[in-house]
Design an enzyme around this catalytic site. Sequence first.
Site, mmCIF file in Angstrom:
data_model
loop_
_atom_site.group_PDB
_atom_site.id
_atom_site.type_symbol
_atom_site.label_atom_id
_atom_site.label_comp_id
_atom_site.label_asym_id
_atom_site.label_seq_id
_atom_site.Cartn_x
_atom_site.Cartn_y
_atom_site.Cartn_z
ATOM 1 N N ASN A 1 0.856 -1.199 0.000
ATOM 2 C CA ASN A 1 0.000 0.000 0.000
ATOM 3 C C ASN A 1 0.890 1.247 0.000
ATOM 4 O O ASN A 1 1.506 1.562 1.008
ATOM 5 C CB ASN A 1 -0.888 -0.053 1.257
ATOM 6 C CG ASN A 1 -1.795 1.167 1.410
ATOM 7 O OD1 ASN A 1 -1.511 2.240 0.894
ATOM 8 N ND2 ASN A 1 -2.861 0.988 2.153
ATOM 9 N N ASP B 1 0.110 -3.757 11.194
ATOM 10 C CA ASP B 1 -1.201 -4.362 10.977
ATOM 11 C C ASP B 1 -2.179 -3.474 11.713
ATOM 12 O O ASP B 1 -2.054 -3.258 12.919
ATOM 13 C CB ASP B 1 -1.290 -5.804 11.478
ATOM 14 C CG ASP B 1 -2.504 -6.502 10.864
ATOM 15 O OD1 ASP B 1 -2.593 -6.554 9.632
ATOM 16 O OD2 ASP B 1 -3.372 -6.977 11.616
#
Length: 200
Positions: free
Chosen positions: A17, A75
């Site tokens: 990303n 995360d």
Amino acid sequence: MKLRLIKGMRLVAATHNPGKAREIEALLDGNYEIVTAGSLNLPEPDETESTFVGNAMLKARHAAALSGEVCLADDSGLSVAALDGAPGIFSARWAGPSKDFVLAMQKVEDRLEESGSKDRSAWFTSALAVAWPDGTCVVVEGRVDGTIVFPPRGDQGFGYDPIFQPHGYDVTFGEMDPAHKDAISHRALAFERLKAALID
């Protein structure tokens, strides 16, 4: 020997990303050369853990083992109280294979309506793990609480930012100046803890 991240060193961000990679670089004050797992063509591992911390460690160790370099993995996700903490660790998966967060935000709205709950409290969690090629790993966690708002507002940030309004603010993360968001976000809190642990 105390584990340290030396200024100027190259760090692999275990992400595909680009938005997340830019945020990581900014949160490390531009002191490191950040390359992404995506740019190195490293495959993404299956996130098989049941917690943010577990998945961050899994991603960091996976990328460190494949690249032979120090890797940093994040995360993170959105948890909604009325949805029993969902989407939580499945936040990215709710956006589907095409990473369509318009779809994911709509799913949050639909599920909230189905729940019949008026509770709109939610929180973002970020777990950060730094792994060395030998498997050594350091992990920290940060959290910011807020409220879910619809319709989505703002085009800053990424992911669920346009529907999350942090406590004490009248704007969403999607409307907030990126530098301001970087000062108060779940990821910023996790990075402060990481810096305390690994950076002089």
